[in-house]
Write a protein that holds these residues in place. Structure first.
Motif, mmCIF file in Angstrom:
data_model
loop_
_atom_site.group_PDB
_atom_site.id
_atom_site.type_symbol
_atom_site.label_atom_id
_atom_site.label_comp_id
_atom_site.label_asym_id
_atom_site.label_seq_id
_atom_site.Cartn_x
_atom_site.Cartn_y
_atom_site.Cartn_z
ATOM 1 N N GLN A 98 12.206 27.866 -35.559
ATOM 2 C CA GLN A 98 11.444 28.871 -35.164
ATOM 3 C C GLN A 98 10.687 29.572 -36.061
ATOM 4 N N LEU A 99 10.991 30.053 -37.289
ATOM 5 C CA LEU A 99 10.686 30.715 -38.015
ATOM 6 C C LEU A 99 9.536 29.984 -39.108
ATOM 7 N N PHE A 100 10.131 28.925 -39.538
ATOM 8 C CA PHE A 100 9.560 28.156 -40.667
ATOM 9 C C PHE A 100 8.275 27.416 -40.183
ATOM 10 N N MET A 142 7.781 26.652 -51.069
ATOM 11 C CA MET A 142 8.727 27.266 -51.177
ATOM 12 C C MET A 142 9.659 27.056 -49.837
ATOM 13 N N LEU A 143 9.111 26.839 -48.925
ATOM 14 C CA LEU A 143 9.779 26.170 -47.714
ATOM 15 C C LEU A 143 10.881 25.322 -48.040
ATOM 16 N N GLU A 144 10.556 24.090 -49.050
ATOM 17 C CA GLU A 144 11.173 23.019 -49.470
ATOM 18 C C GLU A 144 12.386 23.728 -50.034
ATOM 19 N N ARG A 145 12.210 24.682 -50.883
ATOM 20 C CA ARG A 145 13.341 25.222 -51.819
ATOM 21 C C ARG A 145 14.302 25.832 -50.692
ATOM 22 N N MET A 146 13.815 26.648 -49.657
ATOM 23 C CA MET A 146 14.529 27.240 -48.568
ATOM 24 C C MET A 146 15.386 26.227 -47.916
ATOM 25 N N LEU A 147 14.527 25.187 -47.521
ATOM 26 C CA LEU A 147 15.460 23.895 -46.792
ATOM 27 C C LEU A 147 16.406 23.609 -47.601
ATOM 28 N N LEU A 148 16.260 23.247 -48.809
ATOM 29 C CA LEU A 148 17.393 22.884 -49.910
ATOM 30 C C LEU A 148 18.582 24.015 -49.945
ATOM 31 N N ASP A 149 18.159 25.105 -50.021
ATOM 32 C CA ASP A 149 19.200 26.136 -50.049
ATOM 33 C C ASP A 149 20.025 26.013 -48.723
ATOM 34 N N HIS A 150 19.399 25.758 -47.309
ATOM 35 C CA HIS A 150 19.878 25.804 -46.225
ATOM 36 C C HIS A 150 21.079 24.589 -46.244
ATOM 37 N N ALA A 151 20.535 23.439 -46.739
ATOM 38 C CA ALA A 151 21.484 22.309 -46.978
ATOM 39 C C ALA A 151 22.743 22.768 -47.801
ATOM 40 N N VAL A 152 22.484 23.440 -49.018
ATOM 41 C CA VAL A 152 23.554 23.855 -49.747
ATOM 42 C C VAL A 152 24.551 24.857 -48.864
ATOM 43 N N LEU A 153 24.060 25.807 -48.115
ATOM 44 C CA LEU A 153 24.797 26.613 -47.141
ATOM 45 C C LEU A 153 25.703 25.594 -46.249
ATOM 46 N N ARG A 154 24.955 24.661 -45.683
ATOM 47 C CA ARG A 154 25.585 23.794 -44.517
ATOM 48 C C ARG A 154 26.800 23.348 -45.331
ATOM 49 N N GLU A 155 26.677 22.593 -46.492
ATOM 50 C CA GLU A 155 27.775 21.955 -47.340
ATOM 51 C C GLU A 155 28.631 22.792 -47.654
ATOM 52 N N ARG A 156 28.500 23.972 -48.196
ATOM 53 C CA ARG A 156 29.507 24.967 -48.589
ATOM 54 C C ARG A 156 30.017 25.542 -47.196
#
Length: 166
Positions: free
Chosen positions: A126-128, A1-15
């Motif tokens: 820090q969190l992950f 699931m952390l991998e999914r959250m990291l992918l989401d973070h990449a999308v957040l950065r891109e957007r």
């Protein structure tokens, strides 16, 4: 699931970068493009927070170890405050208000994006690692603690709908 959250973070950065590019313009960009770009970021933020709440925060907040709960509470409370401001600003800055007050809108909007970038970075550094180090199983979901999408329709309407004028 952390991998999914990291992918989401990449999308957040891109957007976020896409919106930042529009905000860097001294002249307001096409209103529809700006509205769509704002909502793409906001919609993804809400989806991501719901995911994170069900898989990560609920588990941190209910962990039997006091230090894990304390860190979870710190991150969760900070996020709730940031998100409350985000929702308030999202509803306040309608298409019409942005068009009328472009200069007043763009600099604080850029600051919110930069705050989001800093928050994402802090979670990753820090969190992950805490999730790994404390062996917290985030592979299954639990009931959420917050309704991150409660304001979604009001925000989307403010960002994407032009008000009808008589």
């Amino acid at each position: 699931m952390l991998e999914r959250m990291l992918l989401d973070h990449a999308v957040l950065r891109e957007r976020g970068e896409s919106l930042m590019a529009l905000l860097d313009r001294s002249e307001m960009p096409d209103q529809q493009l700006l509205a769509e770009t704002r909502w793409q970021l906001s919609g993804h933020v809400m989806q991501h927070l719901a995911l994170k709440d069900r898989y990560l925060y609920a588990k941190l907040l209910n962990d039997p170890r006091p230090h894990v709960r304390a860190i979870g509470e710190e991150f969760h409370q900070e996020l709730a405050a940031l998100y409350a401001d985000y929702c308030e600003q999202g509803k306040y800055w309608t298409q019409e208000r942005v068009a009328a007050e472009w200069e007043a809108y763009r600099h604080p909007a850029k600051a919110r994006i930069l705050a989001m970038f800093a928050r994402v970075e802090r979670e990753e550094t820090q969190l992950f690692p805490l999730v790994y180090d404390a062996s917290i199983d985030i592979s299954t979901q639990v009931p959420h603690s917050s309704n991150w999408a409660r304001e979604a329709f009001a925000i989307k309407d403010a960002m994407t709908k032009a008000s009808a004028r008589p």
